[in-house]
Design an enzyme around this catalytic site. Structure first.
Site, PDB file in Angstrom:
ATOM      1  CG  HIS A 134     -37.825 -29.655 -13.557  1.00  0.00           C
ATOM      2  ND1 HIS A 134     -38.705 -30.123 -12.609  1.00  0.00           N
ATOM      3  CD2 HIS A 134     -38.434 -29.839 -14.755  1.00  0.00           C
ATOM      4  CE1 HIS A 134     -39.792 -30.564 -13.199  1.00  0.00           C
ATOM      5  NE2 HIS A 134     -39.663 -30.401 -14.503  1.00  0.00           N
ATOM      6  CB  CYS A 166     -37.228 -28.425  -6.627  1.00  0.00           C
ATOM      7  SG  CYS A 166     -38.694 -29.123  -7.348  1.00  0.00           S
TER       8      CYS A 166
END
Lengths: 525, 334
Positions: free
Chosen positions: B142, B184
């Site tokens: 992440h 991301c």
């Protein structure tokens, strides 16, 4: 107005504010300063700067024994002078009576070399050029086993000059000494192992079908006879630790084609690059952290015997071996095919001489040991009865390594200084400081020894300096991550001190106002 | 005597442009917990590809929290799949995880890259690269704008990563780096790189999220991310002697399948990607040199006779002593 009246009524408030300010400045700031400074050992930044900018060159003394035509000598001096990293000190003398006798009585180059080596003592790091009488039946340029070059007065200047240059230092190493980055697109530069104080040499015998062939090879004897003398010679220049192992039931995954013309299985060159990936995991290189060199001897499977490597043009390679740059070498040792009714496993002996010759050839190219193979018209004498290196080869290797070390040390220490300068609150422990000081001292000594031509001292100093510089650079406490950079300092201190300082500063304004008022009151009174 | 050859049907050719001598891979999964199953599947699939194409385990550093295969929620224990059809168990039987569980921290990662490890660190946890090594660095997990989250408790910023690479460059610990990141806002991680010879590929640009590919209803979580899924589809068709180039690899995930835009940073990489083979980073193709001349050494071995006699004597003395296994359990003889 009421505020001023209040202030006039209680000057204690002003005194209190002044007291706070005094405590903050006189007590608080020093306490904060002393509790947050980190211990930084003093490092010799200026010395590192000075030493980095010094140009380094090796000094080699060349003595010419005998008389050469003066134009030859001048031209030789000029062409040798163009070498960047090595400075030559030429001197000349006439041969003594014994030397003249030896020169005239020598029949073969080997005999001549033996006599002359005993008579002419050349110090480590120097060379001597002996001029031969015209009448001798010998090649124009002969390189002896102990730092002597024998030339005839009619020898070609270019040949002599390139012989001396190649003997003194590998031309690639001499270029590397001047550039920071490795030389890309140069096969030779990628072939050499990176310069480190020690290497692990592993000899692996691969027997994929031990149930069919029982290999009888005394590896220990082979290593003692051929490899140990070289390892001992190289002890001061680079430490080699030799181990050997046998790998059973592991084969190279190759698919050779039967060649009717040569009556053997042909292994084309383009299958070689992928062969060692599968066996790399099994060679045990995970055991030590030093760089390792692997020499593999492969006994082909029964149904692929005899196996020969073919070059790009389809011709079989006589040596049946290949070198993997910076990794080691692989050789294929064919054994005779089994007779139909022999009991398995059949005993097979291996040719130690061929195996060790190949291993040493690969080792010479990996280290690298300077060689004069590429120069035409030169006869190079090798050591008799032994696989040891000649003295000039050892010198050439030492010089190349010293140049590489000097360049590495400079880069390491400069990078360390930059890192330490960038993170101003990085802790520099005494240990690291001690190593850096030691490294700088030895570096200086090495530079001096190199300039004066004392090769053995230079090698010793350089190895120690390199080890210390690397230990300091890779010390676990030198991690930039552990310390916050300067621009984050404000983010940490502002929220701490601003809420405390604002009331103090504002009340100081009140104190000054009061002082001015009292001074005007005195004036008016 | 050369390492080049004419192009052939099988085997490797045209090695003259290569500038590296060995290949390493650093594969990092920065997240843990069951719902991040897809990150583990991502990194293990890359591991499989890289191993299949030839990089040996001793030159792969795998950093995974490794809490999937034996997770009590795993309906197929000891397996990790990257596809709902469950064709391949990417966990396999010979996976070698070098940093597992709570050892996957920012500090360990930066120590690994810069080489500043404690002296007692074993070789399998060290990145022993030199100036001829091509390193593939793959990170997944992440991320956000300028940082990557490590194990839900800390972060690594893009500045720290760039500084780590610069330390590597100064100490000549790499020849070229292929940096692939699948998180991301991944492109923010390569913004601050300033060391040469790095080619960076990110699965999404700043402000975009990288999306996962599909759910496996049998396992109950998303099991692979889009960028890695299409990258693997490409890599499955690469063989160790393949001629596919990096330029083709850069086109592997167009916007219509990846939904996020793949970001690439080429300004620090001076070679043309259309002339660089995929196997120069994902595989391990060595330059070989045929030995044309062998040294002519004299035959040594005068001392061999003595040695043979000695060894014969010792062998015979050893043969008389019988060997037996040591007792496994301490037995008390009364």
């Amino acid at each position: 107005m009421s505020k001023e009246e209040d202030n006039a009524k209680n000057p204690e408030g002003a005194w209190a504010a002044a007291g706070f300010a005094v405590v903050l400045l006189v007590v608080g700031v020093p306490v904060w300063w002393f509790t947050t400074t980190v211990y930084r050992a003093q490092l010799p930044y200026s010395t590192i700067e000075t030493l980095s900018s010094q140009l380094r060159h090796h000094t080699v003394g060349v003595t010419i024994i005998g008389s050469l035509p003066p134009s030859f000598q001048e031209d030789l001096v000029k062409s040798l002078g163009s070498m960047q990293s090595v400075k030559f000190l030429m001197s000349q003398r006439q041969p003594t009576k014994e030397e003249r006798q030896a020169l005239h009585s020598g029949k073969t180059p080997d005999e001549l070399d033996r006599h002359m080596s005993q008579l002419v003592r050349v110090a480590a790091g120097m060379l001597a050029v002996v001029v031969l009488p015209e009448a001798m039946e010998i090649k124009e340029v002969v390189v002896g086993t102990d730092r002597l070059i024998y030339i005839k007065p009619t020898a070609d200047l270019q040949v002599v000059s390139s012989v001396v240059r190649n003997m003194v230092m590998d031309p690639l190493a001499s270029r590397y000494a001047f550039t920071n980055r490795p030389l890309h697109h140069k096969k030779e530069a990628m072939r050499q192992v990176p310069t480190e104080p020690g290497y692990d040499v592993t000899l692996t015998l691969m027997v994929p079908e031990p149930h069919r062939t029982k290999i009888e090879w005394d590896a220990r004897a082979a290593v003692t006879d051929y490899l140990s003398p070289v390892v001992k010679q190289l002890e001061n220049v680079s430490k080699l630790t030799v181990r050997s192992q046998v790998l059973y039931m592991t084969g190279l995954s190759v698919s050779p084609q039967w060649s009717e013309a040569h009556k053997h299985y042909a292994l084309p060159e383009n299958q070689l690059p992928l062969t060692i990936n599968a066996i790399e995991a099994k060679l045990g290189s995970f055991v030590w952290t030093r760089p390792s060199l692997h020499f593999v001897v492969y006994i082909p499977r029964e149904k692929q015997l005899p196996l020969h490597i073919h070059a790009a043009d389809g011709s079989p390679l006589p040596s049946n071996s290949f070198l993997v740059p910076r990794w080691g070498g692989v050789m294929i040792h064919n054994v005779p095919t089994a007779a139909p009714n022999v009991s398995l496993p059949r005993p097979v002996t291996l040719d130690s001489h061929w195996i060790m010759s190949t291993v040493l050839t690969h080792l010479h190219r990996l280290l690298p040991i300077p060689s004069l193979r590429e120069i035409e018209g030169v006869e190079t004498l090798a050591m008799k009865d032994s696989s040891m290196l000649t003295a000039w080869q050892l010198d050439g290797l030492a010089r190349a390594r010293v140049s590489a070390y000097l360049s590495n040390i400079r880069i390491t220490l400069q990078s360390l200084c930059e890192l330490v300068g960038e993170i101003s609150n990085m802790v520099i422990s005494d240990e690291v400081g001690g190593w850096v000081w030691g490294a700088v001292e030895e570096w200086e000594e090495c530079g001096r020894a190199t300039r004066e031509g004392r090769l053995q001292d230079a090698t010793l100093y350089c190895t120690r300096s390199f080890t210390q510089a690397d230990a300091a650079f890779f010390h676990p406490s030198m991690l930039a991550l552990l310390y916050f950079p300067d621009n984050q300092k404000y983010a940490i201190y502002v929220p701490l001190f601003l809420p405390v300082s604002i009331p103090v500063l504002l009340s100081l304004k009140m104190v000054f106002g009061l002082c001015r008022k009292s001074s005007t009151k005195e004036k008016s009174e | 005597m050369s390492g080049t050859s004419l192009s052939c049907d099988q085997g490797v050719s045209e090695t003259s442009e290569k500038t590296h001598t060995n290949n390493w891979a650093v594969l990092v999964d920065t997240s843990r917990f069951w719902f991040n199953y897809r990150h583990v599947a991502n990194v293990l699939s890359m591991y499989r590809s890289v191993k299949r194409l030839g990089i040996p385990d001793s030159q792969i550093i795998l950093m995974v929290a490794d809490d999937m295969a034996c997770n009590p929620r795993n309906p197929r224990p000891a397996t990790v799949f990257n596809n709902a059809h469950q064709h391949i168990n990417v966990y396999g039987e010979d996976v070698e995880v070098d940093y597992r569980g709570y050892e996957v921290t920012v500090e360990n990662f930066v120590r690994l890259l810069t080489g500043r490890l404690a002296p007692s660190t074993p070789r399998s946890k060290r990145l022993l690269t030199d100036d001829g090594s091509n390193i593939l660095i793959y990170m997944t997990g992440h991320g956000g704008d300028g940082f990557l989250k490590f194990q839900d408790s800390e972060e690594i910023t893009n500045v720290e990563l760039a500084d780590a690479f610069e330390q590597m460059w100064q100490k000549k610990r790499y020849n070229e780096i292929l940096f692939i990141i699948d998180t991301c806002q991944a492109a923010s991680m390569y913004e601050h790189f300033y060391s040469p010879n790095i080619l960076a590929i990110a699965s999404s640009l700043v402000g975009e999220d990288s999306l996962s590919h599909h759910v496996d209803p049998a396992i109950g979580v998303y099991i692979i991310d889009r960028f890695t899924y299409y990258a693997l589809e490409f890599l499955e068709r690469v063989t160790p002697d393949s001629k596919k180039t990096l330029a083709q690899f850069l086109q592997v995930c167009p916007k219509r399948v990846c939904i996020s835009t793949v970001g690439v940073r080429l300004d620090l990489y001076k070679r043309d990607p259309s002339r660089v083979l995929v196997t120069e980073f994902f595989g391990s193709v060595r330059n070989v040199e045929l030995t044309t001349r062998v040294l002519d050494l004299p035959k040594c071995g005068g001392s061999r006779q003595v040695a043979v006699n000695k060894s014969v004597n010792t062998r015979s003395s050893k043969a008389t002593k019988p060997l037996h296994y040591a007792s496994q359990l301490p037995l008390h003889h009364s």
